[in-house]
Write a protein that holds these residues in place. Structure first.
Motif, short mmCIF file in Angstrom:
data_model
loop_
_atom_site.label_atom_id
_atom_site.label_comp_id
_atom_site.label_asym_id
_atom_site.label_seq_id
_atom_site.Cartn_x
_atom_site.Cartn_y
_atom_site.Cartn_z
N GLU A 258 17.65 41.66 27.80
CA GLU A 258 16.83 42.84 28.04
C GLU A 258 15.45 42.48 28.59
O GLU A 258 14.83 43.27 29.31
N SER A 259 14.98 41.28 28.30
CA SER A 259 13.67 40.85 28.80
C SER A 259 13.71 40.50 30.29
O SER A 259 12.68 40.41 30.94
N GLY A 260 14.92 40.28 30.82
CA GLY A 260 15.07 39.85 32.19
C GLY A 260 14.97 38.35 32.37
O GLY A 260 15.12 37.84 33.49
N ALA A 261 14.73 37.62 31.28
CA ALA A 261 14.66 36.16 31.38
C ALA A 261 16.02 35.56 31.71
O ALA A 261 16.11 34.52 32.36
N VAL A 262 17.09 36.22 31.24
CA VAL A 262 18.44 35.71 31.42
C VAL A 262 19.35 36.85 31.87
O VAL A 262 19.26 37.96 31.32
N ARG A 263 20.18 36.59 32.87
CA ARG A 263 21.24 37.52 33.24
C ARG A 263 22.56 36.78 33.13
O ARG A 263 22.72 35.71 33.73
N VAL A 264 23.48 37.32 32.36
CA VAL A 264 24.80 36.69 32.22
C VAL A 264 25.77 37.47 33.09
O VAL A 264 26.02 38.65 32.85
N VAL A 265 26.31 36.79 34.10
CA VAL A 265 27.16 37.46 35.08
C VAL A 265 28.34 36.57 35.45
O VAL A 265 28.30 35.35 35.28
N ALA A 266 29.39 37.20 35.94
CA ALA A 266 30.50 36.44 36.52
C ALA A 266 30.20 36.17 37.99
O ALA A 266 29.71 37.05 38.71
N LEU B 257 24.71 29.25 27.11
CA LEU B 257 25.17 30.32 27.99
C LEU B 257 25.23 29.87 29.45
O LEU B 257 26.00 30.43 30.23
N ARG B 258 24.42 28.91 29.81
CA ARG B 258 24.50 28.38 31.17
C ARG B 258 25.82 27.65 31.39
O ARG B 258 26.35 27.64 32.51
N GLU B 259 26.36 27.06 30.34
CA GLU B 259 27.63 26.36 30.45
C GLU B 259 28.81 27.33 30.40
O GLU B 259 29.80 27.16 31.12
N ASP B 260 28.72 28.34 29.54
CA ASP B 260 29.79 29.32 29.38
C ASP B 260 29.19 30.63 28.89
O ASP B 260 28.87 30.78 27.72
N GLY B 261 29.02 31.56 29.82
CA GLY B 261 28.36 32.81 29.49
C GLY B 261 29.13 33.73 28.57
O GLY B 261 28.57 34.69 28.05
N ARG B 262 30.43 33.48 28.37
CA ARG B 262 31.23 34.34 27.50
C ARG B 262 31.54 33.68 26.15
O ARG B 262 32.46 34.14 25.44
N LEU B 263 30.80 32.68 25.79
CA LEU B 263 31.01 32.10 24.47
C LEU B 263 30.90 33.18 23.40
O LEU B 263 29.94 33.95 23.40
N PRO B 264 31.85 33.28 22.47
CA PRO B 264 31.75 34.29 21.41
C PRO B 264 30.50 34.08 20.56
O PRO B 264 30.01 32.96 20.40
N TYR B 265 30.01 35.18 20.00
CA TYR B 265 28.81 35.09 19.16
C TYR B 265 29.04 34.14 17.98
O TYR B 265 28.13 33.44 17.55
N GLU B 266 30.26 34.13 17.44
CA GLU B 266 30.55 33.23 16.32
C GLU B 266 30.34 31.77 16.73
O GLU B 266 29.77 30.98 15.99
N THR B 267 30.81 31.41 17.93
CA THR B 267 30.66 30.04 18.41
C THR B 267 29.20 29.72 18.69
O THR B 267 28.69 28.65 18.30
N LEU B 268 28.51 30.65 19.35
CA LEU B 268 27.08 30.45 19.60
C LEU B 268 26.32 30.27 18.30
O LEU B 268 25.46 29.38 18.17
N ALA B 269 26.61 31.13 17.33
CA ALA B 269 25.91 31.07 16.05
C ALA B 269 26.11 29.71 15.38
O ALA B 269 25.16 29.11 14.85
N ASP C 118 27.94 42.53 34.25
CA ASP C 118 27.63 42.12 32.88
C ASP C 118 28.73 41.18 32.40
O ASP C 118 29.82 41.63 32.01
N GLY C 119 28.45 39.89 32.43
CA GLY C 119 29.47 38.91 32.10
C GLY C 119 29.84 38.85 30.64
O GLY C 119 30.84 38.23 30.28
N ARG C 120 29.05 39.50 29.77
CA ARG C 120 29.33 39.45 28.34
C ARG C 120 29.92 40.76 27.81
O ARG C 120 29.94 41.00 26.60
N LEU C 121 30.42 41.60 28.71
CA LEU C 121 31.05 42.84 28.25
C LEU C 121 32.17 42.52 27.25
O LEU C 121 33.07 41.73 27.56
N PRO C 122 32.16 43.12 26.07
CA PRO C 122 33.27 42.92 25.14
C PRO C 122 34.57 43.43 25.74
O PRO C 122 34.59 44.36 26.55
#
Length: 299
Positions: free
Chosen positions: A45-53, A14-26, A167-171
């Motif tokens: 939700e834990s606040g450890a990671v925020r995915v943003v543009a 996600l640090r490389e590409d925050g919008r990677l599809p779940y299928e690709t991540l999986a 929210d960089g991962r908005l569908p």
């Protein structure tokens, strides 16, 4: 929050590409799509990671930047919170060393930069302000590479950017509902902006999540031209940010490390470079603000 190897692999992707599809991540981390989605949501939700543009500064006309070392009279935390309230200050930390606060400023031109610095000088509790005016960002994980090849066309494009900055991962379907376009049109516009370098979607990760909980800032004074030294410092693996600058030093940067020994070792590597005259360093004790959803705002 305890992260296992699979969580860490997701964070790296996600640090490389925050919008990677779940299928690709999986597929890349060896999980099912539902399990991957659950883990990514837990990380967010834990606040450890925020995915943003992060929109390219040139698009926001943010053509001037500086790093300020700020000394205070009395407690530093209230002053840091006041500075964090400025939209021109994307990064604010409480630090050790001669100065108690470090902040980065990004503004629309040097006139606004000067006004913002003067505004900070006038804040209650500020004793001194030492600015380093950035001349070139040599290494910045949150700066889109290269100049944008396209530009936002209209208010709809700006609304897309604003939503992704939150929210960089908005569908695409949810993003479409928010801006009032069809999913197909929304996808086309969004990909044009991202592929054209207007913005990039990245994961902002607390360093301790990656086992790199020691943040050290440093300023380097160089004998002669600074460009070659800056490139050599930027090439060190633990150096995560570096700019050349004007002021009391020629280079300013941040290193992220897993221990005090690793911090010391990297500082020693910098000191051993041929043209380095002096290295001043400080520890970032508390991250007060880190936000890059910025526009050209006056102080």
């Amino acid at each position: 929050m305890e992260l296992d190897e699979t969580d860490l692999a997701l964070v790296r992707e996600l640090r490389e590409d925050g919008r990677l599809p779940y299928e690709t991540l999986a597929r890349r981390v060896g999980l099912s799509r539902p399990a991957t989605r659950t883990r990514v949501r837990r990380l967010q939700e834990s606040g450890a990671v925020r995915v943003v543009a992060i929109t390219h500064p040139a698009v926001r006309r943010l053509t001037a930047s500086a790093h300020l070392a700020i000394g205070t009279r009395g407690a530093a935390a209230p002053v840091a919170r006041a500075i964090a309230g400025l939209s021109a200050a994307p990064f604010v930390t409480l630090t050790s060393g001669r100065r108690s606060i470090m902040t980065e400023l990004r503004t629309a031109g040097f006139g606004e930069l000067e006004r913002t610095i003067e505004h900070i000088r006038g804040l209650d509790g500020v004793h001194s302000v030492d600015p380093l005016i950035a001349t070139r960002h040599v290494k910045d994980p949150y700066l889109p590479a290269g100049e944008p090849t396209v530009a936002p066309q209209d208010e709809t494009d700006e609304r897309i950017l604003a939503e992704l900055e939150r929210d960089g991962r908005l569908p695409f379907a949810e993003l479409a509902a928010r801006i009032g376009l069809s999913p197909g049109a929304t996808r086309s516009r969004t990909l044009r902006l991202l592929d054209g370098g207007v913005a990039q979607v990245v994961a902002l990760v607390r360093p301790e999540v990656l086992g790199m909980g020691y943040l050290c800032g440093f300023a380097v004074r160089v004998a002669g031209a600074a460009a070659e030294t800056a490139e050599r410092v930027a090439a060190l693996p633990r150096v995560t940010f570096l700019s050349t600058c004007l002021g009391g030093a020629e280079v300013v940067g941040t290193l992220t490390a897993e221990s005090f020994a690793a911090v010391r070792g990297t500082l020693e590597e910098i000191r051993e470079l041929p043209r380095v005259r002096e290295v001043e360093s400080w520890l970032h004790l508390e991250l007060v603000k880190e936000r890059y959803d910025m526009g050209p705002h006056p102080a």
